[in-house]
Design an enzyme around this catalytic site. Sequence first.
Site, mmCIF file in Angstrom:
data_model
loop_
_atom_site.group_PDB
_atom_site.id
_atom_site.type_symbol
_atom_site.label_atom_id
_atom_site.label_comp_id
_atom_site.label_asym_id
_atom_site.label_seq_id
_atom_site.Cartn_x
_atom_site.Cartn_y
_atom_site.Cartn_z
ATOM 1 C CE1 TYR A 1 -3.424 2.861 0.905
ATOM 2 C CE2 TYR A 1 -1.588 3.642 2.245
ATOM 3 C CZ TYR A 1 -2.806 3.863 1.630
ATOM 4 O OH TYR A 1 -3.402 5.092 1.728
ATOM 5 C CD GLU B 1 -5.841 5.275 -0.396
ATOM 6 O OE1 GLU B 1 -5.850 5.273 0.817
ATOM 7 O OE2 GLU B 1 -6.861 5.089 -1.079
#
Length: 388
Positions: A109, A197
Amino acid sequence: MKLHEYQAKEIFRKWEIPTPEGAVAFSGIEALQIAKNLNATKYVVKAQIHAGGRGKAGGVKLVDSPEEVRTATEELIGKRLVTHQTGPEGKEVLKVLVEAASSIKQELYLGVLVDRNLNRPVIMASAEGGMEIEEVAKQSPEKIFKEWIDPLVGFRSFQGMKLGFKLGFDAKLSRKLTAFLGKLVKLFEGVDASLTEINPLVLTEEDEFIALDAKLTLDDNGLARHPDLAELRDITEEDPLEVEASKHNLNYIKLDGNIGCMVNGAGLAMATMDMIKLSGAEPANFLDVGGGASAEMVENAFRILMSDKNVKAVLINIFGGILRCDTLATGVVEAAKKVHVDRPIIIRLEGTNVEEGRKILNESGLDFQVADGMKDASEKIVSIVKSF
Ligand code: GDP
Ligand code: MN
């Protein structure tokens, strides 16, 4: 402003951030054509909606041939996808992203966003990629590593190396990650993003980092500097009333309750919503008509409130500071005559020229109730909607 994954990836490519090869398609035939032109043996078809969690909801399909890409696309387009981020009504899929599938060694992530407490961007990275980062943040926050970017000196390589080592990479991979991060931070600053993101960021079998997913949210206040990016806005993803409100420079957000609110100033609007909740009901919207609301803005605000079927009654809460109460009252009376107002209205006014304002309202012959203070106003409006 939110962007679609395919738009975000196009921007990523411009900033030299590796992404899978692919393009957007609006039909099965188009998807087939795109797949045939890809240098791939496996393909991914991904629903393009402004919401995450598509994988779990069946919005991401891995297939083996261009023909299957076509079938998968035809299954997805026109379907309402319900993910943990869409709400129960879901979102209709109007387009898909067709990509060459990637070989995945590891999913990570990566995010860059504005830390509003420290007034600077923060990079967040975790080896727990591909899953809901909100869950990781809640269950095991120690697995998310952060580096803050000093706006004066910018992103430094040692910060990238630090993150790389914390994620368990050796020096060589940490250097690759650092280079990736440097570009991502440049992009973040260059497009005036408020959030980007990559979940998952993938380490491929060939030891390359690529953005398998891409989320990019732009700061609306920066859009004036990026007319090309402003054009990427997709209003089919937005609430029609919110789109209408933004045309008139009204700060409007639709909510689930039944009391329509018209307020000047964001702080007062928040306080008004709190008062309604405290009195036992739910606001139908947040609406800030601004400090210098003109009669025309009040009229537009009325029109938007009246076109929301959920609104059973309207609470107007105005503090006359820059805007004088008598000016506002005149505006409200004019607007109410033009727009067909068929629901009860409670008004609370305070501030400069409040007596003149009340007088104008009371003598208008229109069906308003003027309340005495915020508490009285919220109790009155709640008792009205409760009586239906
Ligand atoms: P999201 O669920 O909306 O966040 O959509 P993602 O783009 O993150 O995709 C969800 C999941 O699908 C990823 O975590 C991967 O596990 C899988 N996936 C997506 N693209 C590929 C690919 O090219 N190859 C493989 N093997 N899996 C993929
Ligand atoms: Mn994702």
